[in-house]
Motif scaffolding. Structure first.
Motif, mmCIF file in Angstrom:
data_model
loop_
_atom_site.group_PDB
_atom_site.id
_atom_site.type_symbol
_atom_site.label_atom_id
_atom_site.label_comp_id
_atom_site.label_asym_id
_atom_site.label_seq_id
_atom_site.Cartn_x
_atom_site.Cartn_y
_atom_site.Cartn_z
ATOM 1 N N ILE A 159 -18.664 16.359 50.467
ATOM 2 C CA ILE A 159 -18.270 17.489 51.324
ATOM 3 C C ILE A 159 -19.488 18.052 52.037
ATOM 4 C CG2 ILE A 159 -17.486 19.898 51.252
ATOM 5 C CD1 ILE A 159 -15.440 18.919 49.068
ATOM 6 N N TRP A 160 -20.574 18.259 51.323
ATOM 7 C CA TRP A 160 -21.769 18.830 51.946
ATOM 8 C C TRP A 160 -22.453 17.838 52.873
ATOM 9 C CZ3 TRP A 160 -21.598 23.569 52.686
ATOM 10 C CH2 TRP A 160 -20.951 24.392 51.773
ATOM 11 N N ILE A 161 -22.450 16.562 52.513
ATOM 12 C CA ILE A 161 -23.014 15.547 53.417
ATOM 13 C C ILE A 161 -22.241 15.557 54.744
ATOM 14 C CG2 ILE A 161 -23.218 13.046 53.817
ATOM 15 C CD1 ILE A 161 -23.943 12.814 50.799
ATOM 16 N N LEU A 162 -20.917 15.517 54.670
ATOM 17 C CA LEU A 162 -20.104 15.522 55.889
ATOM 18 C C LEU A 162 -20.225 16.832 56.657
ATOM 19 C CD1 LEU A 162 -16.886 13.753 54.569
ATOM 20 C CD2 LEU A 162 -18.537 12.843 56.229
ATOM 21 N N SER A 163 -20.313 17.933 55.936
ATOM 22 C CA SER A 163 -20.409 19.249 56.586
ATOM 23 C C SER A 163 -21.699 19.414 57.369
ATOM 24 C CB SER A 163 -20.285 20.360 55.543
ATOM 25 O OG SER A 163 -19.020 20.331 54.947
ATOM 26 N N ILE A 164 -22.727 18.703 56.972
ATOM 27 C CA ILE A 164 -23.999 18.737 57.696
ATOM 28 C C ILE A 164 -24.051 17.610 58.732
ATOM 29 C CG2 ILE A 164 -26.507 18.426 57.443
ATOM 30 C CD1 ILE A 164 -26.142 19.796 54.628
ATOM 31 N N ALA A 165 -23.598 16.423 58.344
ATOM 32 C CA ALA A 165 -23.702 15.251 59.214
ATOM 33 C C ALA A 165 -22.822 15.359 60.463
ATOM 34 C CB ALA A 165 -23.340 13.983 58.437
ATOM 35 N N ILE A 166 -21.625 15.900 60.336
ATOM 36 C CA ILE A 166 -20.717 15.956 61.488
ATOM 37 C C ILE A 166 -21.298 16.828 62.612
ATOM 38 C CG2 ILE A 166 -18.444 16.744 62.297
ATOM 39 C CD1 ILE A 166 -17.344 15.730 59.548
ATOM 40 N N PRO A 167 -21.692 18.079 62.337
ATOM 41 C CA PRO A 167 -22.277 18.864 63.438
ATOM 42 C C PRO A 167 -23.570 18.259 63.994
ATOM 43 C CG PRO A 167 -21.668 20.298 61.614
ATOM 44 C CD PRO A 167 -21.513 18.892 61.133
ATOM 45 N N LEU A 168 -24.391 17.682 63.115
ATOM 46 C CA LEU A 168 -25.619 17.051 63.604
ATOM 47 C C LEU A 168 -25.304 15.852 64.496
ATOM 48 C CD1 LEU A 168 -28.036 17.162 60.518
ATOM 49 C CD2 LEU A 168 -28.147 18.524 62.621
ATOM 50 N N LEU A 208 -12.558 20.703 53.921
ATOM 51 C CA LEU A 208 -12.769 19.614 52.953
ATOM 52 C C LEU A 208 -12.600 20.097 51.511
ATOM 53 C CD1 LEU A 208 -15.773 17.817 54.683
ATOM 54 C CD2 LEU A 208 -13.361 17.129 54.692
ATOM 55 N N ILE A 209 -13.154 21.237 51.193
ATOM 56 C CA ILE A 209 -13.017 21.776 49.833
ATOM 57 C C ILE A 209 -11.554 22.102 49.536
ATOM 58 C CG2 ILE A 209 -13.568 23.758 48.352
ATOM 59 C CD1 ILE A 209 -16.343 23.821 49.816
ATOM 60 N N THR A 210 -10.888 22.738 50.486
ATOM 61 C CA THR A 210 -9.481 23.097 50.296
ATOM 62 C C THR A 210 -8.643 21.842 50.085
ATOM 63 O OG1 THR A 210 -9.818 25.019 51.714
ATOM 64 C CG2 THR A 210 -7.537 24.370 51.296
ATOM 65 N N TYR A 211 -8.894 20.817 50.893
ATOM 66 C CA TYR A 211 -8.149 19.565 50.784
ATOM 67 C C TYR A 211 -8.376 18.901 49.422
ATOM 68 C CZ TYR A 211 -6.600 14.817 51.639
ATOM 69 O OH TYR A 211 -5.974 13.606 51.537
ATOM 70 N N VAL A 212 -9.621 18.795 49.023
ATOM 71 C CA VAL A 212 -9.945 18.151 47.740
ATOM 72 C C VAL A 212 -9.303 18.907 46.582
ATOM 73 C CG1 VAL A 212 -11.831 17.670 46.121
ATOM 74 C CG2 VAL A 212 -12.019 16.957 48.512
ATOM 75 N N ARG A 213 -9.367 20.211 46.622
ATOM 76 C CA ARG A 213 -8.749 20.995 45.542
ATOM 77 C C ARG A 213 -7.244 20.798 45.507
ATOM 78 N NH1 ARG A 213 -12.325 26.604 45.582
ATOM 79 N NH2 ARG A 213 -14.208 25.624 44.769
ATOM 80 N N GLY A 214 -6.634 20.669 46.660
ATOM 81 C CA GLY A 214 -5.191 20.437 46.700
ATOM 82 C C GLY A 214 -4.807 19.073 46.163
ATOM 83 N N ILE A 215 -5.494 18.020 46.642
ATOM 84 C CA ILE A 215 -5.109 16.673 46.200
ATOM 85 C C ILE A 215 -5.510 16.381 44.763
ATOM 86 C CG2 ILE A 215 -5.090 15.701 48.526
ATOM 87 C CD1 ILE A 215 -7.780 14.269 47.721
ATOM 88 N N SER A 216 -6.459 17.162 44.248
ATOM 89 C CA SER A 216 -6.891 16.935 42.863
ATOM 90 C C SER A 216 -6.147 17.827 41.862
ATOM 91 C CB SER A 216 -8.400 17.135 42.736
ATOM 92 O OG SER A 216 -8.741 18.469 43.030
ATOM 93 N N GLY A 217 -5.174 18.573 42.357
ATOM 94 C CA GLY A 217 -4.335 19.364 41.456
ATOM 95 C C GLY A 217 -4.943 20.684 41.009
ATOM 96 N N GLN A 218 -6.014 21.113 41.635
ATOM 97 C CA GLN A 218 -6.638 22.398 41.301
ATOM 98 C C GLN A 218 -5.989 23.488 42.153
ATOM 99 O OE1 GLN A 218 -10.951 22.145 41.552
ATOM 100 N NE2 GLN A 218 -10.844 19.949 41.149
ATOM 101 N N ALA A 267 -7.854 28.452 50.350
ATOM 102 C CA ALA A 267 -6.972 28.260 51.508
ATOM 103 C C ALA A 267 -6.737 29.579 52.242
ATOM 104 C CB ALA A 267 -5.647 27.655 51.071
ATOM 105 N N ARG A 268 -6.808 30.672 51.524
ATOM 106 C CA ARG A 268 -6.642 31.994 52.158
ATOM 107 C C ARG A 268 -7.782 32.292 53.139
ATOM 108 N NH1 ARG A 268 -4.555 33.703 46.706
ATOM 109 N NH2 ARG A 268 -2.319 33.883 47.068
ATOM 110 N N ILE A 269 -8.895 31.635 52.960
ATOM 111 C CA ILE A 269 -10.026 31.770 53.889
ATOM 112 C C ILE A 269 -9.955 30.673 54.953
ATOM 113 C CG2 ILE A 269 -12.554 31.707 54.099
ATOM 114 C CD1 ILE A 269 -12.580 32.640 51.102
ATOM 115 N N THR A 270 -9.684 29.459 54.500
ATOM 116 C CA THR A 270 -9.678 28.301 55.388
ATOM 117 C C THR A 270 -8.624 28.417 56.480
ATOM 118 O OG1 THR A 270 -10.400 26.929 53.537
ATOM 119 C CG2 THR A 270 -9.505 25.779 55.461
#
Length: 175
Positions: free
Chosen positions: A15-24, A132-142, A150-153
């Motif tokens: 998540i952090w790699i993509l969050s930095i790599a995409i804008p760069l 990305l964090i919201t998605y991962v938490r959803g698909i992982s059952g958290q 999600a209330r922020i996202t």
């Protein structure tokens, strides 16, 4: 399906790699011009439409989860992510083949435009890790953690999608 601490750690690293790599990557690609490729001037209305579609999908997805329809919510959210990726690809392709268009409005509307544009750009960068964090938490059952973030996202992502359309509508007379 609850994830192990190691799996969660692996997700967080990506998540952090993509969050930095995409804008760069987007910033770097803005400096690249593809020689010999015709200007892709037909893309802005398409990617603005995709932004609008993303906004609609987000609203419908929230409605569906409130009705308890988890499967449809999940499919809609995956579709919203795909739409956002398609938008980004088209947006970068357009800017790799075309010069930026200057906003021609004057007076207060110019300041409104630049405020919307600036907040749109900054929040489009900031929303990446949230999505990305919201998605991962959803698909992982958290689900508790998923709902909490999600209330922020949701409002951030919805703002980015809606303001993308507004920016397009405001700049389109000057293409």
């Amino acid at each position: 399906m609850q994830t192990s601490p190691q799996t969660t750690k692996n997700y967080n690293v990506w998540i952090w790699i993509l969050s930095i790599a995409i804008p760069l990557a987007v910033a770097v690609l803005f400096t690249v011009r593809i020689p010999g490729v015709e200007r892709l001037g037909f893309l802005p209305p398409i990617y603005a439409t995709i932004n609008g579609l993303t906004a609609i999908i987000l609203v419908v997805a929230v409605y569906q989860i409130k009705k308890g329809n988890r499967k449809l919510h999940e499919r809609l959210m995956k579709t919203a992510i795909v739409c956002s990726v398609l938008f980004l690809g088209m947006y970068v392709a357009y800017h790799m083949t075309s010069d930026s268009t200057a906003f021609g409005g004057e007076g207060i509307i110019k300041y409104v435009y630049y405020f919307i544009l600036l907040t749109h750009i900054l929040l489009s960068i900031a929303v990446i890790p949230f999505v990305l964090i919201t998605y991962v938490r959803g698909i992982s059952g958290q689900f508790y953690k998923h709902r909490k973030i999600a209330r922020i996202t949701y409002p951030l992502w919805l703002y980015v999608a809606v303001t993308g359309v507004i920016v397009y509508l405001m700049i389109s007379p000057y293409y």
